[in-house]
Design an enzyme around this catalytic site. Structure first.
Site, PDB file in Angstrom:
ATOM      1  N   ASP A   8      48.899  30.811  55.030  1.00  0.00           N
ATOM      2  CA  ASP A   8      49.352  32.034  55.689  1.00  0.00           C
ATOM      3  C   ASP A   8      48.368  32.581  56.710  1.00  0.00           C
ATOM      4  OD1 ASP A   8      51.754  32.247  54.274  1.00  0.00           O
ATOM      5  OD2 ASP A   8      50.667  32.975  52.526  1.00  0.00           O
TER       6      ASP A   8
ATOM      7  N   HIS B 122      43.665  30.605  46.858  1.00  0.00           N
ATOM      8  CA  HIS B 122      44.900  29.951  46.425  1.00  0.00           C
ATOM      9  C   HIS B 122      44.751  29.560  44.961  1.00  0.00           C
ATOM     10  CE1 HIS B 122      48.294  27.211  46.334  1.00  0.00           C
ATOM     11  NE2 HIS B 122      48.707  27.813  47.427  1.00  0.00           N
TER      12      HIS B 122
HETATM   13  N1  ACO Z   1      39.753  38.097  48.765  1.00  0.00           N
HETATM   14  C1  ACO Z   1      38.720  38.459  47.978  1.00  0.00           C
HETATM   15  N2  ACO Z   1      38.540  37.992  46.735  1.00  0.00           N
HETATM   16  C2  ACO Z   1      39.447  37.132  46.246  1.00  0.00           C
HETATM   17  C3  ACO Z   1      40.539  36.707  47.009  1.00  0.00           C
HETATM   18  C4  ACO Z   1      40.678  37.218  48.326  1.00  0.00           C
HETATM   19  N3  ACO Z   1      41.707  36.862  49.087  1.00  0.00           N
HETATM   20  N4  ACO Z   1      41.295  35.848  46.284  1.00  0.00           N
HETATM   21  C5  ACO Z   1      40.689  35.737  45.097  1.00  0.00           C
HETATM   22  N5  ACO Z   1      39.560  36.505  45.068  1.00  0.00           N
HETATM   23  C6  ACO Z   1      38.588  36.602  43.971  1.00  0.00           C
HETATM   24  C7  ACO Z   1      39.122  37.460  42.841  1.00  0.00           C
HETATM   25  O1  ACO Z   1      38.783  38.814  43.000  1.00  0.00           O
HETATM   26  C8  ACO Z   1      38.451  36.813  41.651  1.00  0.00           C
HETATM   27  O2  ACO Z   1      37.107  37.245  41.656  1.00  0.00           O
HETATM   28  P1  ACO Z   1      36.344  37.519  40.231  1.00  0.00           P
HETATM   29  O3  ACO Z   1      36.256  36.160  39.585  1.00  0.00           O
HETATM   30  O4  ACO Z   1      35.019  38.084  40.633  1.00  0.00           O
HETATM   31  O5  ACO Z   1      37.193  38.480  39.460  1.00  0.00           O
HETATM   32  C9  ACO Z   1      38.421  35.323  42.004  1.00  0.00           C
HETATM   33  O6  ACO Z   1      38.419  35.286  43.450  1.00  0.00           O
HETATM   34  C10 ACO Z   1      39.609  34.545  41.468  1.00  0.00           C
HETATM   35  O7  ACO Z   1      40.822  35.210  41.901  1.00  0.00           O
HETATM   36  P2  ACO Z   1      42.171  35.220  41.067  1.00  0.00           P
HETATM   37  O8  ACO Z   1      42.972  36.407  41.465  1.00  0.00           O
HETATM   38  O9  ACO Z   1      41.867  35.028  39.620  1.00  0.00           O
HETATM   39  O10 ACO Z   1      42.879  33.890  41.577  1.00  0.00           O
HETATM   40  P3  ACO Z   1      44.405  33.529  41.409  1.00  0.00           P
HETATM   41  O11 ACO Z   1      44.494  32.055  41.410  1.00  0.00           O
HETATM   42  O12 ACO Z   1      45.031  34.262  40.253  1.00  0.00           O
HETATM   43  O13 ACO Z   1      45.083  34.139  42.738  1.00  0.00           O
HETATM   44  C11 ACO Z   1      45.822  34.377  44.976  1.00  0.00           C
HETATM   45  C12 ACO Z   1      45.392  33.401  43.875  1.00  0.00           C
HETATM   46  C13 ACO Z   1      46.931  35.316  44.433  1.00  0.00           C
HETATM   47  C14 ACO Z   1      46.429  33.573  46.125  1.00  0.00           C
HETATM   48  C15 ACO Z   1      44.587  35.191  45.439  1.00  0.00           C
HETATM   49  O14 ACO Z   1      43.619  34.310  45.967  1.00  0.00           O
HETATM   50  C16 ACO Z   1      44.948  36.257  46.478  1.00  0.00           C
HETATM   51  O15 ACO Z   1      45.334  37.363  46.091  1.00  0.00           O
HETATM   52  N6  ACO Z   1      44.844  35.945  47.800  1.00  0.00           N
HETATM   53  C17 ACO Z   1      45.233  36.880  48.817  1.00  0.00           C
HETATM   54  C18 ACO Z   1      46.752  36.864  48.996  1.00  0.00           C
HETATM   55  C19 ACO Z   1      47.217  35.587  49.685  1.00  0.00           C
HETATM   56  O16 ACO Z   1      46.674  35.156  50.696  1.00  0.00           O
HETATM   57  N7  ACO Z   1      48.302  35.012  49.129  1.00  0.00           N
HETATM   58  C20 ACO Z   1      48.938  33.802  49.699  1.00  0.00           C
HETATM   59  C21 ACO Z   1      48.694  32.602  48.832  1.00  0.00           C
HETATM   60  S1  ACO Z   1      49.387  31.166  49.558  1.00  0.00           S
HETATM   61  C22 ACO Z   1      51.021  31.261  49.166  1.00  0.00           C
HETATM   62  O17 ACO Z   1      51.459  31.801  48.207  1.00  0.00           O
HETATM   63  C23 ACO Z   1      51.911  30.607  50.106  1.00  0.00           C
END
Ligand code: ACO
Length: 436
Positions: free
Chosen positions: A369, A311
């Site tokens: 979610d 998140h």
């Molecule tokens: N699985 C694996 N790795 C992940 C995940 C995941 N679900 N989420 C983040 N990471 C990793 C990224 O690859 C990144 O790794 P790195 O530093 O080695 O490059 C690090 O964690 C940071 O991730 P970001 O994408 O920079 O985090 P951001 O805050 O931009 O994104 C998000 C947040 C979009 C929710 C992300 O965690 C994600 O894509 N999750 C999966 C989709 C999801 O569940 N969305 C619902 C969110 S809740 C809502 O909106 C109601």
């Protein structure tokens, strides 16, 4: 409002030997900000922050969230107290009006919602013209936008009619959502029934049939109330910021909410609840090897992510996910469905991920979610309606945020700046002399 929280302290910023003094704001829960509004006028510099990772767009009295500690409060009340003790309608009132309703206020608000349940018959014809397999989110967004043509309270000062508009929208979105589902199945529409509560009414419109009446199950109604409460607001997330940004151009409430629905549709936002169930199903169908999916999620060359994890602001367990997980266990038990293989896979996946260094180092925990889809599925809601359910829950929050934005003395049309990195100004080339 925000100006009451500007302190006497100033941040000092030194650029090219010149010092700029920027006011410091401290919110009611101690959150700190540097006010940079005058920086460009005084220095010529803007601040860069792609994805608004560290940018506050407004002061708000609606929701407080501390992602490090896993705290989420609406209007000062913890999400757990509200989910344990309130109905969704009570929480919707709290968000839109600012205080918990008295018994009389709740009865009046409930009566308004009941009286607004139907949609104009002409609107019903719109459903006939969407092709089969249309996305329910696109239908919802289009229908909500269309409401502005039928209910024109936006003429004049919209805040004069906001209570009526809010009740109208919260009531009608439920009817629109249920109708779009029935239409997608080619089944007769079920009109709202004045004898049912908000959530029971929605379930009845979704599942009642001329050949098999739907029986209201109080356990399901209670789980649905909880889910909608947990989704009701989440401060300046992508869809809420969209509602505020679109509304900042002084467009009507319906159009602003319609834009918010479109933003919520995205798989990185509200669309994740549907994606989680598909992922759990895939794991189940391929023999339950969830460890393989954990490895894929960790692989930097694989775009796959563990959906329902991570998140932007929670760097701790999402407090909503904790409550949903408990509600999920309770409801499945009472329905005699506790041996749901997808729930087992979800719990095992969570267990492995929470002990894995990759997820620990990046503070990746289950989000709202991760378990919600399992409850929706048990209720009988198809996966392509999951994000619609999210929109139903989020609506009171969007309305409260729109209302607050409209009434904010600091209101300005939303308009970020940029740093241009394209070609420098150059001479125009007539088409006759352009090289092929
Ligand atoms: N699985 C694996 N790795 C992940 C995940 C995941 N679900 N989420 C983040 N990471 C990793 C990224 O690859 C990144 O790794 P790195 O530093 O080695 O490059 C690090 O964690 C940071 O991730 P970001 O994408 O920079 O985090 P951001 O805050 O931009 O994104 C998000 C947040 C979009 C929710 C992300 O965690 C994600 O894509 N999750 C999966 C989709 C999801 O569940 N969305 C619902 C969110 S809740 C809502 O909106 C109601």
């Amino acid at each position: 409002m925000l100006h009451n929280f500007v302190t006497d302290k100033k941040a000092e910023l030194k650029i090219d030997g010149k010092t700029y003094y920027l006011p410091i704001i401290v919110g009611s829960e101690g959150e700190k900000a540097v006010d940079i509004r005058t920086l460009r006028t005084e220095s010529g510099y803007i601040t860069m922050d792609s994805g608004y990772m560290n940018t506050g767009s407004c002061g708000s009295e609606i929701t407080y969230l501390d992602g490090e500690k896993g705290i989420l409060n609406y209007r000062g009340y913890t999400i757990k107290d509200l989910a344990d003790n309130c109905t969704f309608v009570e929480v919707a009132y709290l968000l839109v009006h600012g205080s918990l309703p008295t018994r009389t206020e709740l009865d009046e608000f409930g009566s308004l919602l009941t009286s607004f349940g139907m949609i104009h018959e002409d609107l019903i014809h719109f459903f006939d013209h969407f092709p089969p397999n249309s996305s329910p989110m696109s239908i919802l967004s289009s229908m909500v936008n269309s409401l502005s043509n039928f209910y024109a309270e936006m003429k004049g000062d919209p805040l004069e009619n906001i209570d009526k508009m809010a009740a109208r929208l919260i009531s009608k979105i439920r009817t629109i959502a249920a109708f779009s589902y029935r239409k997608s199945l080619g089944q007769p529409l079920v009109y709202p029934n004045h004898d049912y509560s908000y959530c029971a009414n929605f379930l009845n419109m979704m599942f009642d049939s001329p050949v098999k009446p739907y029986e209201i199950n109080e356990e399901i109604v209670s789980a649905l109330n909880k889910l909608l409460i947990l989704h009701a607001d989440h401060e300046q997330n992508c869809s809420t910021s969209t509602v505020r940004l679109v509304g900042s151009a002084r467009v009507n409430l319906y159009a602003s909410i319609s834009a918010g629905i479109s933003a919520l549709w995205g798989p990185l936002h509200g669309g994740a609840n549907e994606a989680v169930i598909h992922m759990l199903n895939d794991i189940y169908k391929t023999g339950g090897n969830f460890k393989k999916y954990v490895e894929r999620a960790k692989n930097p060359t694989d775009p796959f992510r563990l959906v329902g994890f991570g998140h932007r602001v929670y760097k701790n367990y999402d407090p909503r996910a904790q409550i949903i997980k408990e509600a999920c266990d309770k409801m499945l038990k009472s329905l005699g469905m506790s041996d749901d293989p997808l729930l087992d896979i979800a719990k095992e996946l969570e267990d492995v991920a929470l002990r894995d260094d990759y997820f620990i180092e990046r503070n990746l925990y289950p989000n709202v979610d991760f378990y919600s889809g399992i409850i929706y599925r048990a209720i009988g809601i198809p996966s392509n309606m999951f994000t619609v359910m999210f929109a139903l829950g989020r609506l009171p929050g969007w309305i409260a945020q729109w209302k607050e934005m409209w009434d904010d003395p600091n209101w300005r049309i939303g308009r970020p700046r940029q740093i241009y990195v394209g070609p420098k100004q150059r001479p125009f080339i007539p088409i006759e002399v352009r090289k092929e």
